[in-house]
Design a protein around this motif. Structure first.
Motif, PDB file in Angstrom:
ATOM      1  N   GLN A  97      63.979 -59.451  -5.967  1.00 39.35           N
ATOM      2  CA  GLN A  97      63.020 -60.555  -5.959  1.00 39.35           C
ATOM      3  C   GLN A  97      62.349 -60.757  -7.312  1.00 39.35           C
ATOM      4  N   LEU A  98      62.352 -59.718  -8.144  1.00 39.21           N
ATOM      5  CA  LEU A  98      61.732 -59.826  -9.463  1.00 39.21           C
ATOM      6  C   LEU A  98      62.733 -60.263 -10.542  1.00 39.21           C
ATOM      7  N   LYS A  99      64.004 -60.312 -10.211  1.00 38.43           N
ATOM      8  CA  LYS A  99      65.018 -60.616 -11.226  1.00 38.43           C
ATOM      9  C   LYS A  99      64.745 -61.982 -11.857  1.00 38.43           C
ATOM     10  N   ASN A 100      65.162 -62.110 -13.092  1.00 37.23           N
ATOM     11  CA  ASN A 100      64.938 -63.298 -13.924  1.00 37.23           C
ATOM     12  C   ASN A 100      63.505 -63.395 -14.443  1.00 37.23           C
ATOM     13  N   SER A 101      62.673 -62.431 -14.091  1.00 29.91           N
ATOM     14  CA  SER A 101      61.313 -62.413 -14.643  1.00 29.91           C
ATOM     15  C   SER A 101      61.354 -61.902 -16.078  1.00 29.91           C
ATOM     16  N   GLU A 102      60.495 -62.468 -16.903  1.00 29.89           N
ATOM     17  CA  GLU A 102      60.396 -62.038 -18.298  1.00 29.89           C
ATOM     18  C   GLU A 102      59.264 -61.030 -18.481  1.00 29.89           C
ATOM     19  N   ASN A 103      58.256 -61.155 -17.627  1.00 31.75           N
ATOM     20  CA  ASN A 103      57.125 -60.237 -17.639  1.00 31.75           C
ATOM     21  C   ASN A 103      56.747 -59.897 -16.209  1.00 31.75           C
ATOM     22  N   ALA A 104      55.989 -58.828 -16.073  1.00 32.82           N
ATOM     23  CA  ALA A 104      55.436 -58.457 -14.772  1.00 32.82           C
ATOM     24  C   ALA A 104      53.925 -58.571 -14.843  1.00 32.82           C
ATOM     25  N   ILE A 105      53.341 -58.924 -13.710  1.00 31.91           N
ATOM     26  CA  ILE A 105      51.893 -58.938 -13.557  1.00 31.91           C
ATOM     27  C   ILE A 105      51.539 -57.785 -12.626  1.00 31.91           C
ATOM     28  N   LEU A 106      50.867 -56.776 -13.152  1.00 26.47           N
ATOM     29  CA  LEU A 106      50.383 -55.681 -12.321  1.00 26.47           C
ATOM     30  C   LEU A 106      48.957 -56.030 -11.918  1.00 26.47           C
ATOM     31  N   PHE A 107      48.715 -56.150 -10.615  1.00 29.91           N
ATOM     32  CA  PHE A 107      47.406 -56.603 -10.148  1.00 29.91           C
ATOM     33  C   PHE A 107      46.703 -55.539  -9.320  1.00 29.91           C
ATOM     34  N   LEU A 108      45.390 -55.674  -9.246  1.00 30.34           N
ATOM     35  CA  LEU A 108      44.574 -54.774  -8.439  1.00 30.34           C
ATOM     36  C   LEU A 108      43.367 -55.553  -7.920  1.00 30.34           C
ATOM     37  N   CYS A 109      43.116 -55.456  -6.625  1.00 27.16           N
ATOM     38  CA  CYS A 109      41.971 -56.122  -5.997  1.00 27.16           C
ATOM     39  C   CYS A 109      41.275 -55.141  -5.053  1.00 27.16           C
ATOM     40  N   SER A 110      39.969 -55.305  -4.917  1.00 30.71           N
ATOM     41  CA  SER A 110      39.202 -54.427  -4.038  1.00 30.71           C
ATOM     42  C   SER A 110      37.975 -55.163  -3.516  1.00 30.71           C
ATOM     43  N   ILE A 111      37.508 -54.754  -2.329  1.00 30.60           N
ATOM     44  CA  ILE A 111      36.236 -55.279  -1.813  1.00 30.60           C
ATOM     45  C   ILE A 111      35.187 -54.169  -1.753  1.00 30.60           C
ATOM     46  N   GLY A 112      35.443 -53.053  -2.439  1.00 30.54           N
ATOM     47  CA  GLY A 112      34.480 -51.964  -2.457  1.00 30.54           C
ATOM     48  C   GLY A 112      34.532 -51.114  -1.199  1.00 30.54           C
ATOM     49  N   ASP A 113      33.535 -50.221  -1.043  1.00 27.95           N
ATOM     50  CA  ASP A 113      33.577 -49.263   0.074  1.00 27.95           C
ATOM     51  C   ASP A 113      32.533 -49.507   1.166  1.00 27.95           C
ATOM     52  N   LYS A 114      31.757 -50.592   1.056  1.00 31.17           N
ATOM     53  CA  LYS A 114      30.696 -50.811   2.046  1.00 31.17           C
ATOM     54  C   LYS A 114      31.241 -51.093   3.439  1.00 31.17           C
ATOM     55  N   MET A 115      32.351 -51.815   3.524  1.00 34.85           N
ATOM     56  CA  MET A 115      32.922 -52.122   4.842  1.00 34.85           C
ATOM     57  C   MET A 115      33.448 -50.855   5.512  1.00 34.85           C
ATOM     58  N   GLU A 116      34.145 -50.011   4.741  1.00 36.10           N
ATOM     59  CA  GLU A 116      34.688 -48.787   5.350  1.00 36.10           C
ATOM     60  C   GLU A 116      33.563 -47.837   5.748  1.00 36.10           C
ATOM     61  N   ASN A 117      32.491 -47.815   4.958  1.00 36.44           N
ATOM     62  CA  ASN A 117      31.340 -46.983   5.332  1.00 36.44           C
ATOM     63  C   ASN A 117      30.651 -47.516   6.581  1.00 36.44           C
ATOM     64  N   TRP A 118      30.612 -48.834   6.705  1.00 37.10           N
ATOM     65  CA  TRP A 118      30.040 -49.464   7.908  1.00 37.10           C
ATOM     66  C   TRP A 118      30.855 -49.058   9.138  1.00 37.10           C
ATOM     67  N   ALA A 119      32.162 -49.075   9.026  1.00 36.57           N
ATOM     68  CA  ALA A 119      33.021 -48.680  10.138  1.00 36.57           C
ATOM     69  C   ALA A 119      32.791 -47.212  10.505  1.00 36.57           C
ATOM     70  N   LYS A 120      32.623 -46.364   9.496  1.00 37.31           N
ATOM     71  CA  LYS A 120      32.379 -44.939   9.755  1.00 37.31           C
ATOM     72  C   LYS A 120      31.082 -44.722  10.526  1.00 37.31           C
ATOM     73  N   GLU A 121      30.078 -45.537  10.229  1.00 39.27           N
ATOM     74  CA  GLU A 121      28.797 -45.431  10.946  1.00 39.27           C
ATOM     75  C   GLU A 121      28.987 -45.667  12.437  1.00 39.27           C
ATOM     76  N   TYR A 122      29.798 -46.655  12.792  1.00 42.68           N
ATOM     77  CA  TYR A 122      30.013 -46.944  14.216  1.00 42.68           C
ATOM     78  C   TYR A 122      30.894 -45.892  14.880  1.00 42.68           C
ATOM     79  N   ILE A 123      31.786 -45.277  14.104  1.00 34.97           N
ATOM     80  CA  ILE A 123      32.563 -44.160  14.655  1.00 34.97           C
ATOM     81  C   ILE A 123      31.607 -43.026  15.040  1.00 34.97           C
ATOM     82  N   LEU A 124      30.687 -42.711  14.142  1.00 34.22           N
ATOM     83  CA  LEU A 124      29.713 -41.641  14.401  1.00 34.22           C
ATOM     84  C   LEU A 124      28.775 -41.999  15.547  1.00 34.22           C
ATOM     85  N   ASP A 125      28.517 -43.308  15.729  1.00 34.41           N
ATOM     86  CA  ASP A 125      27.645 -43.761  16.816  1.00 34.41           C
ATOM     87  C   ASP A 125      28.381 -43.879  18.153  1.00 34.41           C
TER      88      ASP A 125
END
Length: 244
Positions: A97-125
């Motif tokens: 699927q990448l063939k014929n590409s001249e360059n690659a775009i290496l990407f990274l995205c994140s929404i931080g850790d507040k959502m996962e910490n929120w989920a952990k709170e309800y697990i503990l509750d």
């Protein structure tokens, strides 16, 4: 199309500003991800979902960025690509699927850790159901961030006559997740606030990394789900939803 701002923080390394208001959070998409094929959540869960969605803006710390890097292919080997002087074992689906590409775009995205910490709170509750809802909505949210970044890249490069491919991440399409270490080695340390564990797990967890090809002769193709062995893939589910 959202008009996103980007800053070149180093040579060919960019930070992209994405606000929560830029995102499209679809309740039907969340419902589908939760397993409701018709895209409708039972009334008993509506209030729960509304609570999670209302908490999203305050709990999403969106960061996104990418690096443009030369790509080359190894003659006679359809399972590997070369980025700078590093060999990536991407397997044949990604490589093709990448063939014929001249360059690659290496990407990274994140929404931080507040959502996962929120989920952990309800697990503990003792409320695993709400925790599961939070985790699912968080996953949908970070996918929306990547969708927006991908659309931004399509527009940016099409304006100079280049085509971007579909995106691929370690752990999907038979590309081993351990290859994350190679990918991260090509990005600045703690890029987008994300680190990698020895077992290739990104921290914060609600983060997505990957590769996109770009070039004059590159082509955007839908995911080849029929030839991939990963049954619980996010992109397989999206494709099935679009064609159903």
């Amino acid at each position: 199309m959202k008009n996103l701002e980007e800053i070149e923080i180093e040579n060919d390394i960019f930070s992209v500003s994405i606000k929560f208001s830029d995102l499209t959070i679809s309740e039907s998409e969340i419902a589908y991800t939760l397993g409701y094929i018709d895209g409708k959540i039972p009334p008993d869960f509506n209030e729960m979902l509304a609570e999670v969605i209302s908490g999203l803006p305050a709990k999403c710390e969106i960061k996104a960025g990418y690096r443009i890097i030369p790509i080359s292919f190894i003659e006679g080997d359809n399972k590997k690509i070369k980025l700078s002087n590093l060999i990536f074992e991407t397997d044949k689906i990604v490589t093709s699927q990448l063939k014929n590409s001249e360059n690659a775009i290496l990407f990274l995205c994140s929404i931080g850790d507040k959502m996962e910490n929120w989920a952990k709170e309800y697990i503990l509750d003792g409320d695993p159901t709400l925790a599961f809802f939070i985790d699912t909505v968080a996953s949908t949210c970070v996918e929306s961030v990547v969708d927006l970044l991908h659309d931004h890249l399509k527009e940016k490069f099409s304006s100079i006559g280049l085509v971007v491919t579909n995106r691929y991440s370690p752990g999907y399409c038979n590309w081993y997740v351990s290859e994350q270490h190679k990918l991260f080695s090509q990005l600045p340390e703690r890029f987008c606030g994300v680190t990698l564990t020895d077992s290739s797990l990104m921290m914060p967890i609600k983060s997505i990394s990957g590769i996109i090809g770009v070039g004059k002769e590159a082509k955007y193709r839908e995911y080849l789900c029929d030839t991939c062995g990963v049954k619980d893939c996010t992109y397989r589910a999206k494709r099935i939803k679009r064609v159903s």
